[in-house]
Design a protein around this motif. Sequence first.
Motif, PDB file in Angstrom:
ATOM      1  N   LYS A   2      35.439  31.364  40.476  1.00  0.00           N
ATOM      2  CA  LYS A   2      34.909  32.614  40.999  1.00  0.00           C
ATOM      3  C   LYS A   2      33.907  33.217  40.009  1.00  0.00           C
ATOM      4  N   LYS A   4      33.804  36.142  38.810  1.00  0.00           N
ATOM      5  CA  LYS A   4      34.460  36.942  37.775  1.00  0.00           C
ATOM      6  C   LYS A   4      34.931  36.095  36.606  1.00  0.00           C
ATOM      7  N   SER A  38      26.850  35.252  46.416  1.00  0.00           N
ATOM      8  CA  SER A  38      28.181  35.842  46.532  1.00  0.00           C
ATOM      9  C   SER A  38      29.236  34.758  46.672  1.00  0.00           C
ATOM     10  N   ASP A  39      30.431  35.054  46.129  1.00  0.00           N
ATOM     11  CA  ASP A  39      31.579  34.163  46.339  1.00  0.00           C
ATOM     12  C   ASP A  39      32.579  34.773  47.315  1.00  0.00           C
ATOM     13  N   GLY A  40      32.186  35.872  47.952  1.00  0.00           N
ATOM     14  CA  GLY A  40      33.069  36.562  48.883  1.00  0.00           C
ATOM     15  C   GLY A  40      33.790  37.734  48.252  1.00  0.00           C
ATOM     16  N   GLU A  41      33.782  37.786  46.927  1.00  0.00           N
ATOM     17  CA  GLU A  41      34.398  38.894  46.205  1.00  0.00           C
ATOM     18  C   GLU A  41      33.370  39.642  45.376  1.00  0.00           C
ATOM     19  N   ASN A  42      32.517  38.896  44.699  1.00  0.00           N
ATOM     20  CA  ASN A  42      31.529  39.489  43.808  1.00  0.00           C
ATOM     21  C   ASN A  42      30.165  38.851  44.025  1.00  0.00           C
ATOM     22  N   LYS A 102      32.408  38.895  52.587  1.00  0.00           N
ATOM     23  CA  LYS A 102      33.222  40.058  52.246  1.00  0.00           C
ATOM     24  C   LYS A 102      33.285  40.996  53.447  1.00  0.00           C
ATOM     25  N   GLU A 288      33.746  49.460  43.730  1.00  0.00           N
ATOM     26  CA  GLU A 288      33.258  48.098  43.541  1.00  0.00           C
ATOM     27  C   GLU A 288      33.152  47.738  42.068  1.00  0.00           C
ATOM     28  N   GLY A 291      36.670  47.666  40.338  1.00  0.00           N
ATOM     29  CA  GLY A 291      37.458  46.523  40.786  1.00  0.00           C
ATOM     30  C   GLY A 291      37.194  45.283  39.969  1.00  0.00           C
ATOM     31  N   ASN A 292      36.053  45.243  39.290  1.00  0.00           N
ATOM     32  CA  ASN A 292      35.702  44.108  38.434  1.00  0.00           C
ATOM     33  C   ASN A 292      35.791  44.460  36.952  1.00  0.00           C
TER      34      ASN A 292
END
Length: 315
Positions: A2, A4, A38-42, A102, A288, A291-292
């Motif tokens: 991911k 992150k 994007s990876d769907g989260e970030n 997302k 957002e 969250g990271n």
Amino acid sequence: MKIKDLTVNASLDIFLLVKEMEEDMTRNNDSYVKFLLSDGENDIHGIMWSTSVKKLGEGVEPGKVIKIRAAVRSYKDNLQLNITNCRPVTDKDNVNINAFIKDAPLNSEDMFNSFLQEVEKFSNNDLKNIVKKLLMDNRMKLIYYPAAKKVHHAVRGGLLYHMYRMLKNAQSMACVYNQYINKELLFSGVILHDIGKVKELNSSELGIVEDYSKEGKLLGHIVEGVIMVHDAADKLGTPLEIELLLKHMIVSHHGLEENGSPKKPMTLEAQILHYLDEIDASVYQFEEALGNTSKGEFSDKQFFLGNIQLYRNEL
């Protein structure tokens, strides 16, 4: 892997969704392509030197998942991918595109139905009819549209999620500041204030905005929203006072002329709508970023919040 989990100077192969891509030129007239991935989260920015959109070919485009070979670099205090190679995914890759999308935290159908249920409670039939018409006329797009190309609620169903949270806050505020508020007018303004975005943005059903529409570039969602209210009011025979008040809430919801509002809020409902919009947009950006961010640490610089770093407290 991911986004992150990426670290500076790492080299890797990774599947990512293309949200944006744009060709540009260096000072030496060498073309290169900039990506938002994007990876769907970030999300992460990427750059591929000495190439062009045409050279990358079909399948490497917004709304598609691609396989990337890249090195991780630090650029202006943020991680960036220095891409050396990329290609479209194939069936052998066994990639599910929905894993890279997302979504808003709440189901779009449920949020949409909650608006209809609230509007059904209205005692003012003219407000009820015009809000219901605009909701139903734009239902298909509202189910998946983001609230923006980037910045806030830029996710599938993000526009409804933005409206939903604002309506919840409006319901609470109407109970506290109840002396002069017409709550049905306030709720109507909340639901309709960004309705013009379904015409301003060109979004895929994945909630990815490749670009602004011609109307979006020439007019913007505020003007489009006013036109939509006017057309609906004309068909329904809505009283001029209601049409005018709704239009005023749309044209003033950004608050200041320098923020894109032709008029400042001049009714209590319009003033509250403006602040509800500001609160939800900025809180979403905080959410957002935090969250990271680990507890006790600072986020990356947030350009749209004044280029500040946000602190996630340890409590």
